[in-house]
Design a protein around this motif. Structure first.
Motif, PDB file in Angstrom:
ATOM      1  N   ASP A 228       0.867  -1.353   0.087  1.00 57.56           N
ATOM      2  CA  ASP A 228      -0.122   0.021   0.174  1.00 57.56           C
ATOM      3  C   ASP A 228       0.842   1.344  -0.093  1.00 57.56           C
ATOM      4  OD1 ASP A 228      -2.046   1.591   0.115  1.00 57.56           O
ATOM      5  OD2 ASP A 228      -2.212   1.527   2.379  1.00 57.56           O
TER       6      ASP A 228
ATOM      7  N   ASN B 223      -4.351   3.378   0.558  1.00 59.50           N
ATOM      8  CA  ASN B 223      -5.713   2.869   0.215  1.00 59.50           C
ATOM      9  C   ASN B 223      -6.161   1.719   0.970  1.00 59.50           C
ATOM     10  OD1 ASN B 223      -6.102   4.399  -2.471  1.00 59.50           O
ATOM     11  ND2 ASN B 223      -4.590   3.245  -3.299  1.00 59.50           N
TER      12      ASN B 223
ATOM     13  N   LYS C  54      -9.729   1.922   2.897  1.00 63.31           N
ATOM     14  CA  LYS C  54     -10.787   1.790   2.231  1.00 63.31           C
ATOM     15  C   LYS C  54     -11.368   0.346   1.925  1.00 63.31           C
ATOM     16  CE  LYS C  54      -9.266   6.088  -0.058  1.00 63.31           C
ATOM     17  NZ  LYS C  54      -8.720   6.647  -1.070  1.00 63.31           N
ATOM     18  N   PHE C  55     -10.494  -0.631   2.301  1.00 66.19           N
ATOM     19  CA  PHE C  55     -10.419  -1.925   2.255  1.00 66.19           C
ATOM     20  C   PHE C  55     -10.392  -2.629   3.646  1.00 66.19           C
ATOM     21  CE2 PHE C  55      -8.761  -0.734  -1.997  1.00 66.19           C
ATOM     22  CZ  PHE C  55      -9.832  -0.940  -2.728  1.00 66.19           C
ATOM     23  N   SER C  56     -10.981  -1.786   4.583  1.00 68.64           N
ATOM     24  CA  SER C  56     -10.606  -2.384   5.790  1.00 68.64           C
ATOM     25  C   SER C  56     -11.600  -3.476   6.208  1.00 68.64           C
ATOM     26  CB  SER C  56     -10.554  -1.267   6.914  1.00 68.64           C
ATOM     27  OG  SER C  56     -11.794  -0.770   6.709  1.00 68.64           O
TER      28      SER C  56
ATOM     29  N   ILE D 299     -17.461   1.379  -7.119  1.00 69.68           N
ATOM     30  CA  ILE D 299     -16.034   1.677  -6.560  1.00 69.68           C
ATOM     31  C   ILE D 299     -15.485   2.942  -6.662  1.00 69.68           C
ATOM     32  CG2 ILE D 299     -15.214  -0.840  -6.698  1.00 69.68           C
ATOM     33  CD1 ILE D 299     -13.556   0.296  -8.904  1.00 69.68           C
TER      34      ILE D 299
ATOM     35  N   LEU E  64     -15.204   5.014  -3.469  1.00 69.06           N
ATOM     36  CA  LEU E  64     -13.950   4.910  -2.940  1.00 69.06           C
ATOM     37  C   LEU E  64     -12.996   5.777  -2.663  1.00 69.06           C
ATOM     38  CD1 LEU E  64     -13.496   1.212  -2.715  1.00 69.06           C
ATOM     39  CD2 LEU E  64     -14.742   2.234  -0.969  1.00 69.06           C
ATOM     40  N   LYS E  65     -13.009   6.581  -4.154  1.00 68.95           N
ATOM     41  CA  LYS E  65     -12.012   7.514  -4.507  1.00 68.95           C
ATOM     42  C   LYS E  65     -10.487   6.995  -4.417  1.00 68.95           C
ATOM     43  CE  LYS E  65     -14.863  11.488  -3.335  1.00 68.95           C
ATOM     44  NZ  LYS E  65     -14.968  12.686  -2.569  1.00 68.95           N
ATOM     45  N   LEU E  66     -10.392   5.941  -5.050  1.00 72.76           N
ATOM     46  CA  LEU E  66      -8.927   5.334  -4.929  1.00 72.76           C
ATOM     47  C   LEU E  66      -7.969   5.973  -5.564  1.00 72.76           C
ATOM     48  CD1 LEU E  66     -10.138   1.601  -5.742  1.00 72.76           C
ATOM     49  CD2 LEU E  66      -9.617   2.557  -3.412  1.00 72.76           C
TER      50      LEU E  66
END
Length: 815
Positions: free
Chosen positions: A482, A486, A489-491, A499, A502-504
């Protein structure tokens, strides 16, 4: 006679008459200013008389002190101060000696007012820059007396405060007067620092009790201006700010001794405050010297209580954060080596229960205190790592990895009596330290930041049974991959419909990233697959696995990686369906949910409409018929899981053929997509405790099943062909017979006693050696004899010849 006595006054020296004239008849009237101006003019006009003026003033002051005429004492000191401020001639040194003698006389008095008067005069003197050096002046008495005044215990609190403040000002004056003058006594000598620093800390500590009160803001501002603690802090900062490279140790050592003597490490707050003052006051390039002293002090207290060591570690934590702008010094690895050593000692103390290794001794440890210490050490390791550049942090990661005991590779690092539990605790603590170091790690080149020497042993731990260790490994991997923050956002695992919310943060995969994945991708996929096969995996494991898959897709993915990740997700679905590893139903449902959540994410990243349609259709069907195969229904506190998953088939499954078809139309490798993912097993499986003995000796089983001692020996002179060599090694046995024999051998190794197994292995080794000798005898034919006669076949030699491996060839014939 009366006339003679009356005219004696006119015969006295003029400087004495001028000095006498400055004293009024009534001391309350104060200094006679007109006469004081005359005395000053005379001193400036005749500087050679200045020392005599000083001596005479000193004589009068001593007499007035003895007679308790304190009004005249004050007038004499005021006169001395004015003369001192006005005169800067070369002969002022002798006058200064008289002045210091009078100040000493006042400081020796038991009257607080005289002590304060003498201190104020000394402070004025300290602020004067002298034109001529002094070679014989000593300030030892003043250091001792001012330090004593800093510890005053006078009954009246107001007077006590004034005396202490006078002592602080006096020490500040001594420092100002001597610190930059090489000809003066070295104030940085331990004999002086051991008095000055504890006196300042004593008054700085007094602030802890006064801060609990809450006076009105106006009163508070007035008192803070006159507070001994505030004055002490200012003086302490000035002292440290003047410290050169070679003086840091002498200034910090008394601080450590004071904190030890008064047991101030356990409270932490005061110790932290002291070292914050130190770190902010000294020059930034000297910060590492303070840290090295703290580390040495931590080692010196390694057998002290956990609370003391935890206090020192907390101070190190704060000091490291402040030193980030400077440096932690040239010995970076030594810093981490010391902290890791303390971590290992703490684990040993927790297991043995004592600090000295003697059971039943007085030094009994407390487990909760040791655990608090361990957490503090781990946080400090992370704090130090955050101050390092990327290349040094990579070295630290390798260094910590080399300290972790790996079964069968690295020796145990714990105490001799702690056993496997000690190794496990050290593994956990060092992996937690490694997780702290990797937190926030952002490498531009993954290939150099994560070499095989680091990644291979790290991934090896994911094969261990311990669930906590495997979770730490996954978190470390996620931290390393990481690079754009990011992970939060995938916790948690969920089916994300869009998706874009999520504003990746996504960057194009670089060439270095492609090389990294080309080298290590199969390792990562394999360990993700094997982690899902573990029965002890729980919700945190699957959540971290989901984050790992997602971050690989975002940070390191190219077209080939995307294809392999989809194959891996489908292989996880097959794993949950076939259940070869006898996973419990909740774990199988969790694997199904992980596969569904990831395929939902990757289909939106690929932006292939037909792929997204298939994934969404399967998810909708699961929501209607089998919601326990989705993360929202399985990763909850009390999931509703069925007794079995035998009826999971049809439209609730993702079809590899369908996915290969829809992605093939978008330019993806159809042939690779249609190939099921099968993990490649390597030597790392020796660390897996679920690996059966039969698998461990698979090569031995093959040799055993294919080499029977009842085989008929070949004729020595038999013609050498491929079939001859093959038959010498392998005997044609049916497939069913091979399986049955393998099953019998595995069962034998699992149930037979150790003595029988040892005898069997010894016999097998002897048999194998005899077979090898037979092959060598067949393949190595005798060469022509030196006489030129041809020898016959094996066993029919007419004369002794030299074997080919013993012949001596000429140099020109050897390549």
């Amino acid at each position: 006679m009366t006339g003679v006595c009356g005219c004696c006054g006119a015969l006295r020296p003029r400087y004495k008459r001028l000095v006498d004239n400055i004293f009024p008849e009534d001391p309350d009237d104060g200094l006679v200013k007109a006469n004081m101006e005359k005395l000053t003019f005379y001193a400036l006009s005749a500087p050679e008389k200045l020392d005599r003026i000083g001596a005479y003033l000193s004589e009068r002051l001593s007499r007035d002190v003895a007679r308790h005429r304190f009004g005249y004492v004050c007038i004499a000191m005021e006169a001395l101060d004015q003369l001192l401020m006005a005169c800067h001639c070369q002969s002022i040194n002798l006058f200064v000696e008289s002045f210091l003698k009078m100040v000493r006389k006042l400081l020796e008095s038991d009257k607080p007012n005289l002590q304060i008067l003498g201190t104020n005069s000394f402070v004025k003197f300290a602020n004067i820059e002298e034109d001529t050096p002094s070679y014989h002046r000593s300030y030892d008495f003043f250091v001792s007396r001012f330090s004593e005044m800093c510890h005053s215990s006078y009954e009246d609190p107001d007077i006590r405060t004034k005396i202490r403040m006078a002592g602080i000002k006096g020490l500040q004056g001594v420092v100002r007067k001597t610190v930059n003058d090489e000809l003066q006594a070295n104030i940085w000598d331990p004999q002086h620092m051991d008095k000055i620093v504890p006196s300042l800390l004593f008054n700085l500590q007094s602030r802890e009790g006064t801060e609990s009160r809450s006076p009105s803001p106006l009163q508070a501002s007035e008192k803070e201006r006159e507070s001994p603690a505030e004055l002490t802090e200012r003086c302490f900062r000035e002292l440290l700010g003047r410290a050169a490279y070679g003086n840091i140790k002498n200034a910090v050592t008394p601080v450590l001794m004071h904190l030890d003597s008064h047991c101030l490490w356990e409270g932490k707050n005061f110790a932290v405050r002291c070292f914050k003052i130190i770190m902010y006051s000294i020059q930034s390039q000297h910060s590492h010297l303070v840290i090295q002293q703290l580390l040495g002090h931590l080692d010196a207290n390694s057998k002290n209580s956990a609370t003391v060591r935890a206090g020192i570690v907390e101070v190190l934590l704060e000091a490291a954060a402040i030193a980030a702008s400077g440096s932690v010094g040239p010995t970076v690895l030594e810093v981490f080596n010391t902290l890791l050593r303390q971590l290992r000692l703490s684990v040993d103390y927790e297991l043995t229960g004592t600090y000295d290794g003697i059971s039943g001794g007085n030094n009994i440890t407390k487990d909760h205190e040791e655990r608090q210490l361990q957490e503090a050490v781990i946080r400090t390791i992370g704090s130090f790592a955050n101050t390092l550049p990327t290349y040094q942090r990579s070295e630290v990661m390798l260094f910590i990895m080399g300290k972790i005991p790996i079964p069968g590779l690295h020796p145990a690092l714990s105490a001799a009596g702690s056993g496997p539990e000690g190794n496990r605790m050290i593994q956990v603590m060092l992996l937690k330290s490694l997780r702290q170091v990797t937190s926030g790690f952002q490498a531009t080149n993954m290939l150099t930041a994560l070499p095989s020497s680091f990644l291979d042993p790290l991934l090896s731990f994911s094969l261990l049974e311990d669930a906590e260790i495997r979770l730490l490994i996954l978190e470390i991997l996620v931290s390393l991959i990481d690079r754009h923050e990011n992970w939060p956002k995938f916790s948690s695992i969920s089916i994300i419909s869009d998706i874009s919310v999520l504003k990746l943060k996504v960057d194009k995969c670089s060439r270095q990233d492609n090389l990294f994945m080309k080298k290590h991708a199969q390792q990562l996929y394999r360990h993700i697959y094997l982690s899902c096969k573990e029965q002890s995996s729980a919700q945190p494991h699957f959540e971290t696995l989901y984050a790992l898959l997602a971050l690989i897709s975002i940070e390191l993915a190219n077209e080939e990686v995307v294809v392999d990740l989809i194959r891996l997700a489908l292989a996880l679905q097959d794993l949950a369906l076939t259940n070869e590893e006898t996973l419990p139903v909740p774990n199988r449902c969790a694997v199904h949910a992980l596969s569904a959540a990831y395929l939902n994410l990757i289909c939106q990243l690929t932006t292939v409409p037909s792929f997204c349609q298939h994934i969404h259709e399967v998810i909708e069907m699961r929501q209607k018929e089998m919601p326990f195969l989705l993360p929202e229904d399985i990763f909850i506190e009390k999931p509703m899981t069925p007794k079995s998953l035998d009826n999971v088939e049809g439209e609730v499954l993702f079809l590899q053929s369908k996915i290969a078809e829809v992605l093939g139309g978008s330019g993806y490798n159809t042939e690779r997509l249609a190939t099921p993912y099968i993990p490649q097993f390597t030597d790392e499986d020796r660390l897996s405790k679920r690996k059966s003995i039969g698998e461990t000796i698979s090569l031995q089983v093959e040799v055993e099943s294919r080499n029977s001692p009842e085989k008929e020996e070949r004729a020595p002179a038999e013609e050498i062909t491929f079939e001859t060599l093959k038959n010498a090694i392998v005997d044609s046995v049916g497939v069913e017979e091979q399986k049955e024999r393998r099953r019998q051998v595995v069962e034998k190794f699992q149930k037979a006693p150790f003595e029988e197994l040892a005898a069997h292995c010894g016999a097998r080794a002897t048999m194998l050696q005899s077979k090898l000798n037979q092959i060598f005898e067949i393949t190595i034919r005798p060469p022509p004899s030196p006489s030129g006669t041809i020898t016959a076949g094996y066993g029919q030699t007419q004369s002794r010849s030299i074997p080919v491996y013993e012949m001596k060839f000429p140099d020109l014939c050897v390549y």
